[in-house]
Motif scaffolding. Structure first.
Motif, PDB file in Angstrom:
ATOM      1  N   THR A  45       0.794  -1.226   0.000  1.00 58.66           N
ATOM      2  CA  THR A  45       0.000   0.000   0.000  1.00 58.66           C
ATOM      3  C   THR A  45       0.827   1.277   0.000  1.00 58.66           C
ATOM      4  OG1 THR A  45      -0.106   0.156   2.418  1.00 58.66           O
ATOM      5  CG2 THR A  45      -1.770  -1.221   1.316  1.00 58.66           C
ATOM      6  N   GLY A  66      -7.783   0.988  -6.205  1.00 56.73           N
ATOM      7  CA  GLY A  66      -9.033   0.264  -6.106  1.00 56.73           C
ATOM      8  C   GLY A  66      -9.936   0.600  -7.280  1.00 56.73           C
ATOM      9  N   GLY A 109      -5.091  -7.758  -6.165  1.00 59.67           N
ATOM     10  CA  GLY A 109      -5.011  -7.336  -4.773  1.00 59.67           C
ATOM     11  C   GLY A 109      -5.243  -8.452  -3.779  1.00 59.67           C
ATOM     12  N   HIS A 159      -8.936  -4.501  -5.861  1.00 56.97           N
ATOM     13  CA  HIS A 159      -7.671  -3.789  -5.909  1.00 56.97           C
ATOM     14  C   HIS A 159      -6.656  -4.553  -6.753  1.00 56.97           C
ATOM     15  CE1 HIS A 159      -9.337  -1.378  -2.696  1.00 56.97           C
ATOM     16  NE2 HIS A 159      -8.251  -0.625  -2.666  1.00 56.97           N
TER      17      HIS A 159
END
Length: 420
Positions: free
Chosen positions: A183, A339, A368, A378
């Motif tokens: 992140t 996202g 993600g 994501h």
């Protein structure tokens, strides 16, 4: 007589590492067919034209005649002394070369440190999203990952109260990845102080993956955990791979700090496991003193106008301009974790999206959900390409998402749930 089937370890079925998994294998097939792919799945600086600094290369060349024998299992004394001095300069008092363990990258040291700690059924508190090696190493050393959430709406920072609520009689350690992969979140000191207090109350080992410690942007500050932890046992991980762009040299280190009486047995266990693998790569260790005391070569790259800073800007601007994407702009590390939102997120599946993006637009990203999150809207990209190439990547991503959004106009499937 038929050839007997070679069975594999059952727990491997629980292990995922999509960064180099099925999608990467399909990428190699497409390349073999003559397609040129933009591969954003691995934070590998050398694959994008970065070089390890010249003064580090010279340090190895000047000592190559000394690299034939095995080294001590903890590493070369001069390298360990340089690492101890590096931590002392950060405010960690009372550390010495004896507290440092050098490994074949941080990856090996993560495995060794968990193997030295865990008995079957022991639990490790891990961030979600996490770097999936941490989950894999926990599982393969007979432990159980227990995830604390790092939600997008909270800047991908954890809630210390949630972390403490997850502590059980089986919990052995709390893992932090700071700055975070995937992140880019950078943990503030006040948050780290609260997590240290949790470890102190419950007698837990802190494990802080700080491989991106020198890679922060726009005033974000990296806070090392060990000085905050003080007497609380703490393993701090670092290395040459990212800040110094020397991934292939496989040089990582871990520093064990805290009350020596509390860490004595654990220290002996790590030393034993290090001895069983004899030693880490010797040539690369000669570069450690040069890396830690030489010219700052990462600062210009992350400062405004530097290549990494401008790559981050390109991704942030592309996401801001897209009706299909949202991004918590990373404070550090080498990745962004966008996202998918709006109509494009209706019925969205990150693996299907990644495969479609690769097959139709020849761009490889990491879904993600590969980072152990409960949501599927994501994906991760690395910030290592040139800024203009990243702009082109997001033009291609938008084409795929626009097609999905148009198709979703008559699709009653709900949009993918946001990160929570």
């Amino acid at each position: 007589m038929p050839t007997p089937h070679v069975a594999t370890r059952e727990r491997l079925s629980e292990v995922r590492y999509e960064i180099r998994g099925e999608l990467a294998r399909r990428a190699r097939e497409l390349e073999a067919q003559g397609h040129a792919l933009i591969k954003l799945n691995i934070g590998n600086p050398g694959a994008f034209g970065f070089r390890a600094p010249e003064h580090m290369q010279r340090a190895i060349a000047d000592h190559i005649h000394d690299t034939d024998p095995y080294a001590h299992q903890q590493g070369l004394p001069a390298a360990r002394e340089a690492i101890a001095a590096h931590h002392a300069a950060r405010g960690m008092h009372g550390v010495s070369a004896d507290d440092v363990f050098i490994g074949n990258g941080v990856s090996e040291l993560i495995d060794i440190s968990l193997r030295a700690l865990l008995d079957p059924g022991d639990e490790v508190l891990l961030p979600s999203p996490d770097y999936p090696l941490w989950s894999a190493a926990t599982i393969l050393n007979d432990g159980r990952p227990v995830y604390y959430r790092c939600r997008a709406e909270d800047g991908f920072l954890p809630d210390p109260d949630e972390i403490e609520a997850l502590v059980s009689t089986h919990t052995r350690a709390i893992v932090l990845i700071n700055p975070n992969n995937p992140t880019g979140a950078s943990y503030p000191r006040a948050l780290l102080e609260r997590i240290v207090a949790i470890a102190a109350r419950h007698g837990l080992l802190l494990m802080s993956d700080e491989i991106y410690d020198g890679i922060t942007y726009d005033g974000a500050r990296f806070e090392p955990l060990a000085p905050i932890a003080g007497d609380v046992p703490c393993m701090s991980f670092g290395g040459l791979s990212k800040v110094h762009r020397a991934c292939g040299w496989r040089v990582g280190w871990a520093l064990l700090s805290g009350d020596p009486a509390a860490t004595r047995d654990y220290r002996h266990a790590i030393d034993l496991l290090g001895a069983l693998r004899l030693c880490a790569n010797v040539p690369g260790q000669f570069a450690v003193p040069a890396a830690l005391s030489g010219l700052d070569t990462i600062g210009p790259l992350v400062a405004p106008g530097g290549r990494l800073h401008e790559a981050r800007r390109a991704v942030a601007e592309a996401c801001a301009a897209s009706p299909h994407l949202e991004l918590r702009v990373p404070d550090g590390a080498l990745y962004a974790f966008p996202g998918v939102v709006g109509d494009a997120a209706r019925g969205f599946d990150d693996h299907r999206f990644a495969l479609e993006l690769m097959e139709t637009e020849h761009v490889l990203v990491v879904p993600g959900s590969s980072f152990n999150v409960p949501f599927r809207n994501h994906f991760r990209v690395t910030l290592l390409p040139e800024p203009e190439q990243l702009r082109e990547v997001f033009r291609r991503i938008d084409r795929v998402l626009a097609r999905r959004a148009a198709a979703a106009g008559t699709d009653p499937t709900p949009a993918a749930a946001p990160a929570s």
